[in-house]
Motif scaffolding. Structure first.
Motif, PDB file in Angstrom:
ATOM      1  N   LYS A  70     -26.111  26.247  53.961  1.00 43.71           N
ATOM      2  CA  LYS A  70     -26.275  26.751  55.196  1.00 43.71           C
ATOM      3  C   LYS A  70     -27.679  26.898  55.216  1.00 43.71           C
ATOM      4  CE  LYS A  70     -23.575  27.296  57.614  1.00 43.71           C
ATOM      5  NZ  LYS A  70     -23.137  26.456  58.520  1.00 43.71           N
ATOM      6  N   LEU A  71     -28.420  27.645  54.009  1.00 44.76           N
ATOM      7  CA  LEU A  71     -29.810  27.565  53.992  1.00 44.76           C
ATOM      8  C   LEU A  71     -30.679  26.281  54.453  1.00 44.76           C
ATOM      9  CD1 LEU A  71     -30.469  29.863  51.239  1.00 44.76           C
ATOM     10  CD2 LEU A  71     -30.811  30.620  53.602  1.00 44.76           C
ATOM     11  N   GLU A  72     -30.163  25.236  53.820  1.00 43.48           N
ATOM     12  CA  GLU A  72     -30.856  24.004  53.893  1.00 43.48           C
ATOM     13  C   GLU A  72     -30.388  23.618  55.493  1.00 43.48           C
ATOM     14  OE1 GLU A  72     -30.497  19.351  52.223  1.00 43.48           O
ATOM     15  OE2 GLU A  72     -29.576  20.928  51.262  1.00 43.48           O
ATOM     16  N   GLU A  73     -29.224  23.686  55.881  1.00 36.55           N
ATOM     17  CA  GLU A  73     -29.032  23.325  57.274  1.00 36.55           C
ATOM     18  C   GLU A  73     -29.968  23.915  58.241  1.00 36.55           C
ATOM     19  OE1 GLU A  73     -25.274  23.843  60.574  1.00 36.55           O
ATOM     20  OE2 GLU A  73     -24.876  24.211  58.660  1.00 36.55           O
ATOM     21  N   ALA A  74     -30.005  25.243  58.092  1.00 33.26           N
ATOM     22  CA  ALA A  74     -30.986  26.141  59.081  1.00 33.26           C
ATOM     23  C   ALA A  74     -32.248  25.588  58.961  1.00 33.26           C
ATOM     24  CB  ALA A  74     -30.866  27.749  58.606  1.00 33.26           C
ATOM     25  N   VAL A  75     -32.952  25.536  57.643  1.00 32.47           N
ATOM     26  CA  VAL A  75     -34.380  25.136  57.637  1.00 32.47           C
ATOM     27  C   VAL A  75     -34.765  24.025  58.051  1.00 32.47           C
ATOM     28  CG1 VAL A  75     -34.420  24.452  55.102  1.00 32.47           C
ATOM     29  CG2 VAL A  75     -36.257  25.622  56.131  1.00 32.47           C
ATOM     30  N   ARG A  76     -33.683  22.782  57.923  1.00 33.39           N
ATOM     31  CA  ARG A  76     -33.745  21.518  58.538  1.00 33.39           C
ATOM     32  C   ARG A  76     -33.836  21.343  59.947  1.00 33.39           C
ATOM     33  NH1 ARG A  76     -34.300  17.422  54.863  1.00 33.39           N
ATOM     34  NH2 ARG A  76     -33.630  17.821  52.666  1.00 33.39           N
ATOM     35  N   ALA A  77     -32.948  22.172  60.538  1.00 31.71           N
ATOM     36  CA  ALA A  77     -32.846  22.393  62.114  1.00 31.71           C
ATOM     37  C   ALA A  77     -34.204  22.954  62.546  1.00 31.71           C
ATOM     38  CB  ALA A  77     -31.733  23.228  62.356  1.00 31.71           C
ATOM     39  N   GLY A  78     -34.857  23.852  62.112  1.00 37.05           N
ATOM     40  CA  GLY A  78     -36.093  24.394  62.484  1.00 37.05           C
ATOM     41  C   GLY A  78     -37.271  23.424  62.097  1.00 37.05           C
ATOM     42  N   HIS A  79     -37.147  22.565  61.106  1.00 39.23           N
ATOM     43  CA  HIS A  79     -38.216  21.470  60.623  1.00 39.23           C
ATOM     44  C   HIS A  79     -38.236  20.439  61.727  1.00 39.23           C
ATOM     45  CE1 HIS A  79     -40.157  18.473  58.418  1.00 39.23           C
ATOM     46  NE2 HIS A  79     -40.805  19.241  58.028  1.00 39.23           N
ATOM     47  N   ALA A  80     -36.810  20.097  62.138  1.00 38.28           N
ATOM     48  CA  ALA A  80     -36.653  18.924  63.005  1.00 38.28           C
ATOM     49  C   ALA A  80     -37.489  19.276  64.218  1.00 38.28           C
ATOM     50  CB  ALA A  80     -35.246  18.858  63.142  1.00 38.28           C
ATOM     51  N   VAL A  81     -37.502  20.250  64.729  1.00 35.84           N
ATOM     52  CA  VAL A  81     -37.880  20.945  66.001  1.00 35.84           C
ATOM     53  C   VAL A  81     -39.480  20.783  65.764  1.00 35.84           C
ATOM     54  CG1 VAL A  81     -38.421  22.880  67.490  1.00 35.84           C
ATOM     55  CG2 VAL A  81     -36.015  22.264  66.644  1.00 35.84           C
ATOM     56  N   LEU A  82     -39.830  21.364  64.894  1.00 37.92           N
ATOM     57  CA  LEU A  82     -41.493  21.009  64.695  1.00 37.92           C
ATOM     58  C   LEU A  82     -41.994  19.717  64.363  1.00 37.92           C
ATOM     59  CD1 LEU A  82     -41.762  24.133  61.935  1.00 37.92           C
ATOM     60  CD2 LEU A  82     -42.153  24.207  64.279  1.00 37.92           C
ATOM     61  N   GLU A  83     -41.116  18.845  63.831  1.00 41.75           N
ATOM     62  CA  GLU A  83     -41.520  17.577  63.291  1.00 41.75           C
ATOM     63  C   GLU A  83     -41.808  16.679  64.648  1.00 41.75           C
ATOM     64  OE1 GLU A  83     -40.556  14.762  59.989  1.00 41.75           O
ATOM     65  OE2 GLU A  83     -39.152  15.429  61.086  1.00 41.75           O
ATOM     66  N   ARG A  84     -40.862  17.011  65.689  1.00 42.00           N
ATOM     67  CA  ARG A  84     -40.592  16.180  67.088  1.00 42.00           C
ATOM     68  C   ARG A  84     -41.858  16.964  68.050  1.00 42.00           C
ATOM     69  NH1 ARG A  84     -35.271  18.132  67.256  1.00 42.00           N
ATOM     70  NH2 ARG A  84     -34.833  19.813  68.626  1.00 42.00           N
ATOM     71  N   GLY A  85     -42.593  17.909  67.573  1.00 40.51           N
ATOM     72  CA  GLY A  85     -43.540  18.814  68.464  1.00 40.51           C
ATOM     73  C   GLY A  85     -43.005  19.874  69.184  1.00 40.51           C
ATOM     74  N   GLY A  86     -42.013  20.261  68.970  1.00 42.37           N
ATOM     75  CA  GLY A  86     -41.565  21.579  69.551  1.00 42.37           C
ATOM     76  C   GLY A  86     -42.222  22.663  69.223  1.00 42.37           C
ATOM     77  N   THR A  87     -42.279  24.001  69.715  1.00 47.52           N
ATOM     78  CA  THR A  87     -42.955  25.240  69.490  1.00 47.52           C
ATOM     79  C   THR A  87     -42.120  25.859  68.163  1.00 47.52           C
ATOM     80  OG1 THR A  87     -41.532  26.409  70.900  1.00 47.52           O
ATOM     81  CG2 THR A  87     -43.586  25.234  72.046  1.00 47.52           C
ATOM     82  N   SER A  88     -43.213  26.713  67.670  1.00 50.97           N
ATOM     83  CA  SER A  88     -42.782  27.717  66.687  1.00 50.97           C
ATOM     84  C   SER A  88     -41.488  28.399  67.115  1.00 50.97           C
ATOM     85  CB  SER A  88     -43.716  28.603  66.023  1.00 50.97           C
ATOM     86  OG  SER A  88     -44.507  28.995  67.147  1.00 50.97           O
ATOM     87  N   ILE A  89     -41.586  28.979  68.472  1.00 56.68           N
ATOM     88  CA  ILE A  89     -40.549  30.034  68.985  1.00 56.68           C
ATOM     89  C   ILE A  89     -39.113  29.007  68.906  1.00 56.68           C
ATOM     90  CG2 ILE A  89     -39.476  30.871  70.899  1.00 56.68           C
ATOM     91  CD1 ILE A  89     -41.796  32.422  69.798  1.00 56.68           C
ATOM     92  N   GLU A  90     -39.374  27.870  69.314  1.00 56.95           N
ATOM     93  CA  GLU A  90     -37.961  26.915  69.444  1.00 56.95           C
ATOM     94  C   GLU A  90     -37.572  26.686  67.978  1.00 56.95           C
ATOM     95  OE1 GLU A  90     -39.104  24.329  73.364  1.00 56.95           O
ATOM     96  OE2 GLU A  90     -39.713  23.533  71.492  1.00 56.95           O
ATOM     97  N   ALA A  91     -38.441  26.457  67.106  1.00 57.99           N
ATOM     98  CA  ALA A  91     -37.934  26.486  65.450  1.00 57.99           C
ATOM     99  C   ALA A  91     -37.258  27.540  64.975  1.00 57.99           C
ATOM    100  CB  ALA A  91     -39.224  25.893  64.833  1.00 57.99           C
ATOM    101  N   ILE A  92     -37.876  28.570  65.252  1.00 59.23           N
ATOM    102  CA  ILE A  92     -37.455  29.745  64.613  1.00 59.23           C
ATOM    103  C   ILE A  92     -35.778  29.986  65.192  1.00 59.23           C
ATOM    104  CG2 ILE A  92     -39.328  30.564  63.619  1.00 59.23           C
ATOM    105  CD1 ILE A  92     -39.141  32.704  65.915  1.00 59.23           C
ATOM    106  N   GLU A  93     -35.899  29.879  66.517  1.00 55.63           N
ATOM    107  CA  GLU A  93     -34.537  30.073  67.266  1.00 55.63           C
ATOM    108  C   GLU A  93     -33.431  29.363  66.766  1.00 55.63           C
ATOM    109  OE1 GLU A  93     -32.990  30.800  71.697  1.00 55.63           O
ATOM    110  OE2 GLU A  93     -34.500  29.028  71.474  1.00 55.63           O
ATOM    111  N   GLN A  94     -33.698  28.076  66.516  1.00 53.52           N
ATOM    112  CA  GLN A  94     -32.633  27.085  65.817  1.00 53.52           C
ATOM    113  C   GLN A  94     -32.096  27.385  64.576  1.00 53.52           C
ATOM    114  OE1 GLN A  94     -31.296  24.035  67.111  1.00 53.52           O
ATOM    115  NE2 GLN A  94     -31.761  24.827  69.404  1.00 53.52           N
ATOM    116  N   ALA A  95     -33.148  27.736  63.866  1.00 53.32           N
ATOM    117  CA  ALA A  95     -32.921  28.295  62.355  1.00 53.32           C
ATOM    118  C   ALA A  95     -31.831  29.543  62.251  1.00 53.32           C
ATOM    119  CB  ALA A  95     -34.236  28.388  61.578  1.00 53.32           C
TER     120      ALA A  95
END
Length: 360
Positions: A70-95
């Motif tokens: 579950k930790l891996e799923e959460a951190v990867r989801a946030g990382h994917a947002v950042l990788e495609r240029g999303g904001t830090s707010i969007e990334a932490i929300e996803q995670a």
């Protein structure tokens, strides 16, 4: 003889003409690759799922794997947002959403119970670029409190909303609301009963203060999920979500929604999310203190985190941990408890997951 010399001269000329091109391919390609890598904006994310007396001997292999997955799923989801240029707010929300939706953590679905047998949830978020923030406390029907905290930050002139008022705002904002029964989990309810039974037993035999020596009661103060991220635009953000303290009374609110205590972000320094005994994180203004030590004393993120968590928090009588990322992408995952659920990923996609202490 002249013909032979001519052949050698021609061969030498061709060799000289070819070698620079060959050398340029061999020596410049790694440099170009390195330059291309350096032009990729730095970014990263770090998360936590709570700290406390987390010991390997008390953890089954299957449960340990559940937490790590579950930790891996959460951190990867946030990382994917950042990788495609999303904001830090969007990334932490996803995670954080992923952890809020899991019964494994003390947030959202897995929230602990109050003394009255209800679930009261808190959350907060802060934008390091603008220093804008949003927080909610004591909500009982909002499926994902971190979403509501973000809405408070973005769509209102306020920083903190509580209880029924926060839930009215959530409804107006189109947040997903659930029946309070959604938050019921058997193991959290049993934890409440164990604490109540232990508390009653100790109060029957000793004075009231001894109740706080019980291990169930001690660890009832821990939980919480959080995330901190740096996006490609160079902006930081931190968010935290929790069910609070098991067996809490009287509308108790911990450090999570108190900006500067359990949650803080500033592009000048770092984004920080905490987990631990909330009362001491509030008194020590833990998250802001780390940022202040960086800004005013020139400490590195790791130095500041160690100073606050391993020294100041302990001297005050508290315990817990923090995760943080600074404006250069450096990460700290510091805790003074036996363990802390945690994970991080950098711009290269390197993943690190941890649960226990120094043995990892």
């Amino acid at each position: 003889m002249k013909k032979i010399l001519f052949v050698f001269a021609l061969f030498g000329t061709l060799a000289c003409n070819n070698s620079p091109e060959e050398n340029s391919v061999n020596t410049e390609t790694p440099e170009v690759a390195s330059e291309e890598k350096d032009t990729i904006p730095n970014f990263g994310i770090v998360i936590h799922g709570g700290a406390g007396t987390i010991l390997k001997e008390n953890m089954s292999d299957s449960l340990e794997q559940e937490y790590k997955s579950k930790l891996e799923e959460a951190v990867r989801a946030g990382h994917a947002v950042l990788e495609r240029g999303g904001t830090s707010i969007e990334a932490i929300e996803q995670a954080i959403n992923i952890m809020e939706n899991s019964p494994l953590f003390n947030a959202g679905k897995g929230a602990v119970f109050t003394n009255a047998g209800t679930n009261e949830l808190d959350a907060a978020v802060m934008d390091g670029e603008t220093l804008n923030a949003g927080a909610v406390a004591g909500v009982t029907t909002v499926k994902n409190p971190i979403d509501l905290a973000i809405a408070v930050m973005k769509n209102s002139e306020h920083v903190m909303m509580i209880g029924e008022g926060a839930e009215t705002f959530a409804e107006e904002q189109g947040m997903e609301l659930v029946d309070p029964e959604y938050f019921f989990t058997e193991n959290r309810f049993k934890s409440l009963q164990r604490i109540k039974d232990s508390e009653k037993t100790q109060l029957d035999h000793d004075d009231q203060k001894t109740a706080f020596l019980d291990p169930y009661i001690k660890d009832s103060k821990f939980g919480t999920v959080g995330a901190a991220a740096l996006d490609k635009q160079g902006n930081l953000a931190a968010g935290t979500s929790t069910g609070g303290m098991t067996n809490k009374r009287w509308g108790r609110v911990g450090d999570v929604p108190v900006i500067g205590a359990g949650t803080y972000a500033n592009n000048k320094t770092a984004a920080i999310s905490g987990t631990g005994w909330g009362e001491f994180f509030i008194r020590g203004v833990v998250a802001y203190d780390i940022s202040a030590l960086m800004e005013y004393k020139g400490l590195s993120l790791q130095e500041a985190a160690e100073e606050v968590i391993q020294k100041k928090n302990v001297e005050l009588g508290g315990n817990g941990g923090i995760i943080a990322i600074d404006h250069q992408g450096n990460v700290a995952m510091e805790f003074n408890t036996a363990g802390m659920y945690r994970a991080k990923m950098n711009r290269n996609g390197e993943l690190e997951i941890g649960i226990y202490g120094e043995e990892e």
